[in-house]
Motif scaffolding. Structure first.
Motif, PDB file in Angstrom:
ATOM      1  N   PHE A  47       0.813  -1.219   0.000  1.00 42.39           N
ATOM      2  CA  PHE A  47       0.000   0.000   0.000  1.00 42.39           C
ATOM      3  C   PHE A  47       0.848   1.271   0.000  1.00 42.39           C
ATOM      4  O   PHE A  47       0.321   2.368  -0.146  1.00 42.39           O
ATOM      5  CB  PHE A  47      -0.954   0.001   1.199  1.00 42.39           C
ATOM      6  CG  PHE A  47      -2.117  -0.932   1.019  1.00 42.39           C
ATOM      7  CD1 PHE A  47      -3.301  -0.500   0.443  1.00 42.39           C
ATOM      8  CD2 PHE A  47      -2.012  -2.263   1.408  1.00 42.39           C
ATOM      9  CE1 PHE A  47      -4.369  -1.368   0.259  1.00 42.39           C
ATOM     10  CE2 PHE A  47      -3.079  -3.131   1.229  1.00 42.39           C
ATOM     11  CZ  PHE A  47      -4.255  -2.681   0.656  1.00 42.39           C
ATOM     12  N   LYS A  48       2.152   1.142   0.188  1.00 48.13           N
ATOM     13  CA  LYS A  48       3.070   2.293   0.148  1.00 48.13           C
ATOM     14  C   LYS A  48       2.716   3.354   1.190  1.00 48.13           C
ATOM     15  O   LYS A  48       2.888   4.542   0.961  1.00 48.13           O
ATOM     16  CB  LYS A  48       3.108   2.923  -1.251  1.00 48.13           C
ATOM     17  CG  LYS A  48       3.426   1.963  -2.370  1.00 48.13           C
ATOM     18  CD  LYS A  48       4.852   1.517  -2.336  1.00 48.13           C
ATOM     19  CE  LYS A  48       5.176   0.749  -3.599  1.00 48.13           C
ATOM     20  NZ  LYS A  48       5.922  -0.427  -3.395  1.00 48.13           N
ATOM     21  N   ILE A  49       2.185   2.925   2.323  1.00 52.86           N
ATOM     22  CA  ILE A  49       1.884   3.807   3.451  1.00 52.86           C
ATOM     23  C   ILE A  49       2.969   3.535   4.490  1.00 52.86           C
ATOM     24  O   ILE A  49       3.318   2.378   4.719  1.00 52.86           O
ATOM     25  CB  ILE A  49       0.485   3.502   4.034  1.00 52.86           C
ATOM     26  CG1 ILE A  49      -0.595   3.737   2.973  1.00 52.86           C
ATOM     27  CG2 ILE A  49       0.204   4.358   5.268  1.00 52.86           C
ATOM     28  CD1 ILE A  49      -1.978   3.221   3.366  1.00 52.86           C
ATOM     29  N   PRO A  50       3.517   4.583   5.121  1.00 53.09           N
ATOM     30  CA  PRO A  50       4.529   4.328   6.151  1.00 53.09           C
ATOM     31  C   PRO A  50       4.034   3.287   7.156  1.00 53.09           C
ATOM     32  O   PRO A  50       2.895   3.338   7.613  1.00 53.09           O
ATOM     33  CB  PRO A  50       4.721   5.698   6.813  1.00 53.09           C
ATOM     34  CG  PRO A  50       4.375   6.672   5.719  1.00 53.09           C
ATOM     35  CD  PRO A  50       3.255   6.017   4.951  1.00 53.09           C
ATOM     36  N   LEU A  51       4.904   2.331   7.467  1.00 53.74           N
ATOM     37  CA  LEU A  51       4.536   1.170   8.277  1.00 53.74           C
ATOM     38  C   LEU A  51       5.526   0.995   9.413  1.00 53.74           C
ATOM     39  O   LEU A  51       6.736   1.014   9.204  1.00 53.74           O
ATOM     40  CB  LEU A  51       4.533  -0.086   7.382  1.00 53.74           C
ATOM     41  CG  LEU A  51       4.313  -1.443   8.028  1.00 53.74           C
ATOM     42  CD1 LEU A  51       2.914  -1.557   8.627  1.00 53.74           C
ATOM     43  CD2 LEU A  51       4.530  -2.547   6.998  1.00 53.74           C
ATOM     44  N   VAL A  52       4.994   0.837  10.617  1.00 57.94           N
ATOM     45  CA  VAL A  52       5.804   0.536  11.794  1.00 57.94           C
ATOM     46  C   VAL A  52       5.386  -0.842  12.283  1.00 57.94           C
ATOM     47  O   VAL A  52       4.198  -1.121  12.429  1.00 57.94           O
ATOM     48  CB  VAL A  52       5.577   1.593  12.912  1.00 57.94           C
ATOM     49  CG1 VAL A  52       6.295   1.186  14.186  1.00 57.94           C
ATOM     50  CG2 VAL A  52       6.025   2.969  12.449  1.00 57.94           C
ATOM     51  N   LEU A  53       6.369  -1.690  12.533  1.00 60.84           N
ATOM     52  CA  LEU A  53       6.118  -3.025  13.049  1.00 60.84           C
ATOM     53  C   LEU A  53       6.387  -3.000  14.550  1.00 60.84           C
ATOM     54  O   LEU A  53       7.486  -2.668  14.980  1.00 60.84           O
ATOM     55  CB  LEU A  53       7.055  -4.020  12.354  1.00 60.84           C
ATOM     56  CG  LEU A  53       6.782  -5.487  12.512  1.00 60.84           C
ATOM     57  CD1 LEU A  53       5.445  -5.850  11.882  1.00 60.84           C
ATOM     58  CD2 LEU A  53       7.889  -6.294  11.849  1.00 60.84           C
ATOM     59  N   VAL A  54       5.371  -3.315  15.345  1.00 57.04           N
ATOM     60  CA  VAL A  54       5.490  -3.320  16.797  1.00 57.04           C
ATOM     61  C   VAL A  54       5.476  -4.765  17.273  1.00 57.04           C
ATOM     62  O   VAL A  54       4.538  -5.503  16.988  1.00 57.04           O
ATOM     63  CB  VAL A  54       4.314  -2.544  17.449  1.00 57.04           C
ATOM     64  CG1 VAL A  54       4.339  -2.697  18.957  1.00 57.04           C
ATOM     65  CG2 VAL A  54       4.354  -1.085  17.054  1.00 57.04           C
ATOM     66  N   LEU A  55       6.525  -5.158  17.967  1.00 57.00           N
ATOM     67  CA  LEU A  55       6.594  -6.507  18.515  1.00 57.00           C
ATOM     68  C   LEU A  55       6.035  -6.500  19.925  1.00 57.00           C
ATOM     69  O   LEU A  55       6.557  -5.820  20.798  1.00 57.00           O
ATOM     70  CB  LEU A  55       8.033  -7.015  18.537  1.00 57.00           C
ATOM     71  CG  LEU A  55       8.687  -7.227  17.186  1.00 57.00           C
ATOM     72  CD1 LEU A  55      10.080  -7.789  17.366  1.00 57.00           C
ATOM     73  CD2 LEU A  55       7.865  -8.134  16.310  1.00 57.00           C
ATOM     74  N   ASN A  56       5.000  -7.256  20.132  1.00 55.26           N
ATOM     75  CA  ASN A  56       4.357  -7.383  21.423  1.00 55.26           C
ATOM     76  C   ASN A  56       4.689  -8.767  21.972  1.00 55.26           C
ATOM     77  O   ASN A  56       5.067  -9.662  21.226  1.00 55.26           O
ATOM     78  CB  ASN A  56       2.844  -7.197  21.255  1.00 55.26           C
ATOM     79  CG  ASN A  56       2.168  -6.776  22.515  1.00 55.26           C
ATOM     80  OD1 ASN A  56       2.786  -6.424  23.501  1.00 55.26           O
ATOM     81  ND2 ASN A  56       0.847  -6.802  22.493  1.00 55.26           N
TER      82      ASN A  56
END
Length: 133
Positions: A105-114
């Motif tokens: 989707f070319k939207i800024p993405l942050v991966l959060v590890l829970n």
């Protein structure tokens, strides 16, 4: 107003993170054309209003399930400024398939590890530098 979308597989802690971010009134609304409940709330960071949208868990963005259609439509119709994908560190491989779809989707993405503490108890070590690559 900036718009941030919280997304991830079921039971990874999205709603817990949402609740911790949002200290005041939360709006729960049904996404049009479905029975899917989407939670919306706002917060202010350095004077900037931010809307946080918490979606139900999804495995895929291209199936006909109501929750997955709602997620896809929110990504397309509301074009969030940021997508935060919450992942369970114990089952990271399952989440990374969704990560690759979100990247399209070319939207800024942050991966959060829970649940990193639970992963460590099981002897699972996440190599952050590998994820960054």
């Amino acid at each position: 107003m900036k718009r941030v979308l919280l997304i991830g597989l079921p039971n990874v802690g999205k709603s817990t993170i949402f609740s911790r971010l949002i200290n005041h009134k939360v709006r729960i609304c049904t996404y049009p054309g479905s029975a899917v409940e989407v939670k919306r709330g706002g917060l202010k960071v350095e004077g900037q209003e931010i809307e946080i949208i918490d979606l139900p868990g999804v495995y895929n963005l291209f199936s006909s399930a109501d929750n997955e259609k709602a997620a896809r439509n929110l990504l397309i119709d509301e074009t969030p400024d940021l997508v935060i994908q919450v992942c369970d560190a114990k089952n990271l491989n399952r989440s990374l398939a969704l990560t690759s779809l979100l990247a399209e989707f070319k939207i800024p993405l942050v991966l959060v590890l829970n649940m990193v503490d639970e992963a460590a108890q099981k002897g699972i070590k996440v190599k952050r530098h590998k994820l960054e690559e």
